[in-house]
Design a protein around this motif. Structure first.
Motif, short mmCIF file in Angstrom:
data_model
loop_
_atom_site.label_atom_id
_atom_site.label_comp_id
_atom_site.label_asym_id
_atom_site.label_seq_id
_atom_site.Cartn_x
_atom_site.Cartn_y
_atom_site.Cartn_z
N ALA A 196 13.61 6.00 8.83
CA ALA A 196 12.93 5.26 9.91
C ALA A 196 12.03 6.22 10.67
CB ALA A 196 13.97 4.63 10.84
N PHE A 197 10.79 5.84 10.84
CA PHE A 197 9.76 6.80 11.27
C PHE A 197 8.89 6.19 12.36
CE2 PHE A 197 6.02 9.57 9.99
CZ PHE A 197 6.68 10.79 10.10
N LEU A 198 8.44 7.06 13.27
CA LEU A 198 7.46 6.66 14.28
C LEU A 198 6.15 7.33 13.90
CD1 LEU A 198 9.38 7.12 17.65
CD2 LEU A 198 8.29 4.99 16.88
N SER A 199 5.10 6.54 13.74
CA SER A 199 3.82 7.10 13.29
C SER A 199 2.84 7.22 14.44
CB SER A 199 3.20 6.21 12.20
OG SER A 199 4.04 6.15 11.07
N MET B 167 0.85 -1.19 0.00
CA MET B 167 0.00 0.00 0.00
C MET B 167 0.89 1.23 0.00
SD MET B 167 -1.21 0.08 3.99
CE MET B 167 -1.90 -1.54 4.09
N VAL B 168 0.26 2.37 -0.27
CA VAL B 168 0.94 3.65 -0.10
C VAL B 168 0.11 4.42 0.91
CG1 VAL B 168 1.56 5.84 -1.19
CG2 VAL B 168 1.89 3.69 -2.43
N ALA B 169 0.74 4.84 2.01
CA ALA B 169 -0.03 5.46 3.08
C ALA B 169 0.63 6.76 3.54
CB ALA B 169 -0.14 4.50 4.27
N PRO B 170 -0.19 7.78 3.82
CA PRO B 170 0.33 9.01 4.40
C PRO B 170 0.34 8.93 5.92
CG PRO B 170 -1.93 9.35 3.59
CD PRO B 170 -1.65 7.87 3.53
N TRP B 171 1.53 8.76 6.48
CA TRP B 171 1.68 8.64 7.94
C TRP B 171 2.03 10.00 8.53
CZ3 TRP B 171 0.20 3.98 9.48
CH2 TRP B 171 0.42 2.87 8.65
N THR B 172 1.55 10.27 9.71
CA THR B 172 1.99 11.45 10.45
C THR B 172 2.84 10.96 11.62
OG1 THR B 172 -0.03 12.62 9.89
CG2 THR B 172 1.24 13.49 11.74
N GLY B 173 3.95 11.63 11.86
CA GLY B 173 4.79 11.22 12.98
C GLY B 173 6.08 12.00 13.02
N GLY C 84 -0.13 9.05 13.35
CA GLY C 84 -1.32 9.41 12.58
C GLY C 84 -1.30 8.80 11.19
N LEU C 85 -2.48 8.82 10.59
CA LEU C 85 -2.68 8.28 9.24
C LEU C 85 -3.68 9.19 8.54
CD1 LEU C 85 -2.41 5.84 7.24
CD2 LEU C 85 -4.33 4.81 8.45
N TYR C 86 -3.38 9.58 7.31
CA TYR C 86 -4.30 10.44 6.56
C TYR C 86 -4.60 11.73 7.33
CZ TYR C 86 -5.87 8.04 2.29
OH TYR C 86 -5.96 7.51 1.03
N GLY C 87 -3.60 12.25 7.99
CA GLY C 87 -3.79 13.52 8.70
C GLY C 87 -4.64 13.42 9.95
N ARG C 88 -4.95 12.21 10.35
CA ARG C 88 -5.79 11.98 11.52
C ARG C 88 -5.06 11.09 12.52
NH1 ARG C 88 -11.16 14.26 11.06
NH2 ARG C 88 -10.95 15.46 9.15
N VAL C 89 -5.57 11.07 13.74
CA VAL C 89 -5.01 10.19 14.77
C VAL C 89 -5.04 8.75 14.26
CG1 VAL C 89 -5.51 9.22 17.05
CG2 VAL C 89 -5.55 11.70 16.70
N LEU C 90 -4.00 8.02 14.55
CA LEU C 90 -3.85 6.64 14.09
C LEU C 90 -5.00 5.76 14.61
CD1 LEU C 90 -1.50 5.20 12.55
CD2 LEU C 90 -0.57 4.62 14.80
N PRO C 91 -5.69 5.03 13.74
CA PRO C 91 -6.69 4.09 14.23
C PRO C 91 -6.01 2.94 15.00
CG PRO C 91 -6.91 4.45 11.86
CD PRO C 91 -5.59 5.03 12.27
#
Ligand SMILES: Nc1nc2c(c(=O)[nH]1)N[C@H]1C(S)=C(S)[C@@H](COP(=O)(O)O)O[C@H]1N2
Ligand SMILES: [Mo]
Length: 320
Positions: free
Chosen positions: A210-213, A148-154, A215-222
């Motif tokens: 290397a990233f710590l996420s 997949m391609v996902a926009p992560w926030t972190g 959020g996802l899609y600009g929102r809090v991580l489900p």
């Protein structure tokens, strides 16, 4: 106790491309022109609000967005959040979306200890600091040949690790998921050796990708995607991206990792995405992007050649 299951990663075509993926063919092509400083994703008047449709999570403010998936279409939110691996909540791909709601994500703090000068802990709400958050659009590839391609926030993993001042003895970093059988009834089945654990060599952990996420899609991580804090290591198979982290430990020796403990001949410590090194039971040459009909070629390091220098002196067949 370790229970060896004969097919920890059974590949069924029905699982790789679920019916929902065929039904939901909506695709988002992110308009990178929107990725300006302090963009609040999901604002009603911005064209990016499409991305947040039906996302029942609080939005996060990010400082900048970096598209690091070669301009490929971002996978639908529905697919990213309803086709998951999170064995603490069941082994079926739809189980985490159904069951992870029972995970309590507040209060939550992460212990950081081991070979460092300033061991301690960090509260998740101190980590979710708008000034520090950025969005990274990454490819993500499971060893079960879906991607997949996902926009992560972190935030970059290195930024957190450096705060605890690792010593020169810190050669590796170990990560642990919460283990609470009350909240995670599926752990009673003992499919894996809980708590779920992962590890990186220190130079891998400090790599800027290397990233710590959070959020996802600009929102809090489900929860099903690893709330409140998960690793996102885009050049490695998905199982390295450990979810719902409660402890990070600097170690001198290579730490044990869950899938390697279960079947070391199938899941190596490094687990770099590599089309030339097959899993013993199936090929890794191709992958199916969630939402797409036809398989595509898998790329070395999942298309992140900038990490190659980490492995220049290693035979990637031996150190898989
Ligand atoms: N704690 C924990 N972390 C985990 C897993 C798990 O079962 N438990 N599964 C891993 C695997 S195999 C994959 S492919 C990714 C899936 O992440 P996603 O569901 O957000 O796509 O999570 C990884 N992290
Ligand atoms: Mo995976």
């Amino acid at each position: 106790m370790l229970i060896k299951v004969s097919h920890p990663h059974p590949i069924k075509p029905s699982e790789i491309t679920p019916e929902s993926t065929f039904r939901d063919r909506r695709r988002f092509l992110l308009n990178m022109g929107l990725a300006t400083a302090s963009a609040t994703l999901g604002g009603c008047d911005s064209p990016s609000s499409d991305r947040a449709t039906n996302i029942g999570q609080a939005s996060l403010t990010v400082n900048k967005t970096s598209a690091m998936a070669g301009g490929e279409n971002v996978t639908a939110y529905e697919d990213i959040t309803h086709y998951n691996n999170f064995y603490e909540f069941g082994t079926g791909k739809q189980d985490p979306a159904r069951n992870a709601g029972r995970l309590r994500i507040r209060p939550w703090s992460v212990v950081v200890d081991g070979e460092c000068e300033a061991p301690g802990h960090i509260d998740i709400d101190d980590l979710i600091n708008p000034q520090a958050l950025e969005e990274r659009i990454y490819r993500h590839r499971c060893v079960e040949v879906w991607s997949m391609v996902a926009p992560w926030t972190g935030l970059p993993l290195a930024e957190l690790l450096k705060r605890f001042r690792p010593t020169s003895n810190a050669k590796f970093v170990a990560f642990y998921t919460l283990f609470d059988s009350q909240q995670m009834p599926d752990t009673a089945r003992g499919v894996l050796n809980w708590p779920y654990r992962e590890g990186l060599r220190i130079d891998e952990a400090m790599h800027p990708l290397a990233f710590l996420s959070v959020g996802l899609y600009g929102r809090v991580l489900p929860n099903q995607n690893g709330a409140p804090l998960r690793l996102t290591i885009p050049w490695k198979y998905g199982f390295k991206s450990i979810k719902s982290i409660v402890r990070i430990q600097f170690t001198e020796r290579r730490p044990a990792t869950t899938w390697n403990q279960l079947a070391s001949e199938e899941y190596g410590f490094y687990s770099n995405v590599n089309p030339a090194v097959d899993h013993p039971r199936w090929s890794q040459a191709r992958e199916r992007r969630l939402g797409e009909l036809f398989k595509r070629k898998t790329l070395l390091f999942n298309g992140y050649p900038e990490v190659a220098s980490l492995y220049s002196s290693m035979d990637l067949r031996t150190f898989f």
